[in-house]
Design a protein around this motif. Sequence first.
Motif, mmCIF file in Angstrom:
data_model
loop_
_atom_site.group_PDB
_atom_site.id
_atom_site.type_symbol
_atom_site.label_atom_id
_atom_site.label_comp_id
_atom_site.label_asym_id
_atom_site.label_seq_id
_atom_site.Cartn_x
_atom_site.Cartn_y
_atom_site.Cartn_z
ATOM 1 N N GLU A 111 -2.286 -5.027 5.467
ATOM 2 C CA GLU A 111 -2.223 -4.797 4.021
ATOM 3 C C GLU A 111 -0.969 -5.435 3.423
ATOM 4 O O GLU A 111 -1.024 -6.087 2.381
ATOM 5 N N PHE A 112 0.145 -5.228 4.101
ATOM 6 C CA PHE A 112 1.403 -5.778 3.618
ATOM 7 C C PHE A 112 1.346 -7.297 3.554
ATOM 8 O O PHE A 112 1.788 -7.900 2.578
ATOM 9 N N ASP A 113 0.787 -7.915 4.579
ATOM 10 C CA ASP A 113 0.686 -9.376 4.617
ATOM 11 C C ASP A 113 -0.175 -9.892 3.470
ATOM 12 O O ASP A 113 0.150 -10.917 2.857
ATOM 13 N N ILE A 114 -1.248 -9.197 3.159
ATOM 14 C CA ILE A 114 -2.113 -9.600 2.050
ATOM 15 C C ILE A 114 -1.346 -9.547 0.737
ATOM 16 O O ILE A 114 -1.403 -10.484 -0.069
ATOM 17 N N PHE A 157 1.472 -12.282 -3.570
ATOM 18 C CA PHE A 157 2.682 -12.398 -4.377
ATOM 19 C C PHE A 157 3.180 -13.846 -4.377
ATOM 20 O O PHE A 157 3.433 -14.425 -5.437
ATOM 21 N N ARG A 158 3.317 -14.424 -3.217
ATOM 22 C CA ARG A 158 3.827 -15.798 -3.121
ATOM 23 C C ARG A 158 2.947 -16.782 -3.893
ATOM 24 O O ARG A 158 3.445 -17.637 -4.629
ATOM 25 N N GLN A 207 0.651 -1.971 -6.005
ATOM 26 C CA GLN A 207 -0.142 -0.870 -6.551
ATOM 27 C C GLN A 207 -1.618 -1.254 -6.644
ATOM 28 O O GLN A 207 -2.491 -0.445 -6.305
ATOM 29 N N ASP A 208 -1.901 -2.460 -7.111
ATOM 30 C CA ASP A 208 -3.287 -2.915 -7.246
ATOM 31 C C ASP A 208 -4.003 -2.990 -5.898
ATOM 32 O O ASP A 208 -5.156 -2.586 -5.780
ATOM 33 N N PHE A 209 -3.319 -3.512 -4.888
ATOM 34 C CA PHE A 209 -3.945 -3.713 -3.586
ATOM 35 C C PHE A 209 -4.045 -2.429 -2.762
ATOM 36 O O PHE A 209 -4.986 -2.274 -1.995
ATOM 37 N N THR A 210 -3.060 -1.551 -2.879
ATOM 38 C CA THR A 210 -3.028 -0.375 -2.001
ATOM 39 C C THR A 210 -3.293 0.942 -2.711
ATOM 40 O O THR A 210 -3.593 1.934 -2.058
ATOM 41 N N GLY A 211 -3.136 0.966 -4.027
ATOM 42 C CA GLY A 211 -3.283 2.212 -4.762
ATOM 43 C C GLY A 211 -2.108 3.156 -4.546
ATOM 44 O O GLY A 211 -2.202 4.344 -4.826
#
Length: 63
Positions: free
Chosen positions: A14-17, A22-23, A45-49
Amino acid sequence: MDQSDTGEHVSAFEFDIVREAFRKSVRELNLTEEHWAAHAKSLFQDFTGREPDETMINHIIGR
């Protein structure tokens, strides 16, 4: 990777995504560095809620 204020684990995947999104978006939107933290927070926030902490934001933007 880290835990949000809800205590839920954020996986490395998740973090990598989020970090890659972001980049890519910083390049595409030509965002200046002063906007990076807010943009990283919004993407997280959008990716993980979840709500990221300051350390997580710094890891996303590479500080």
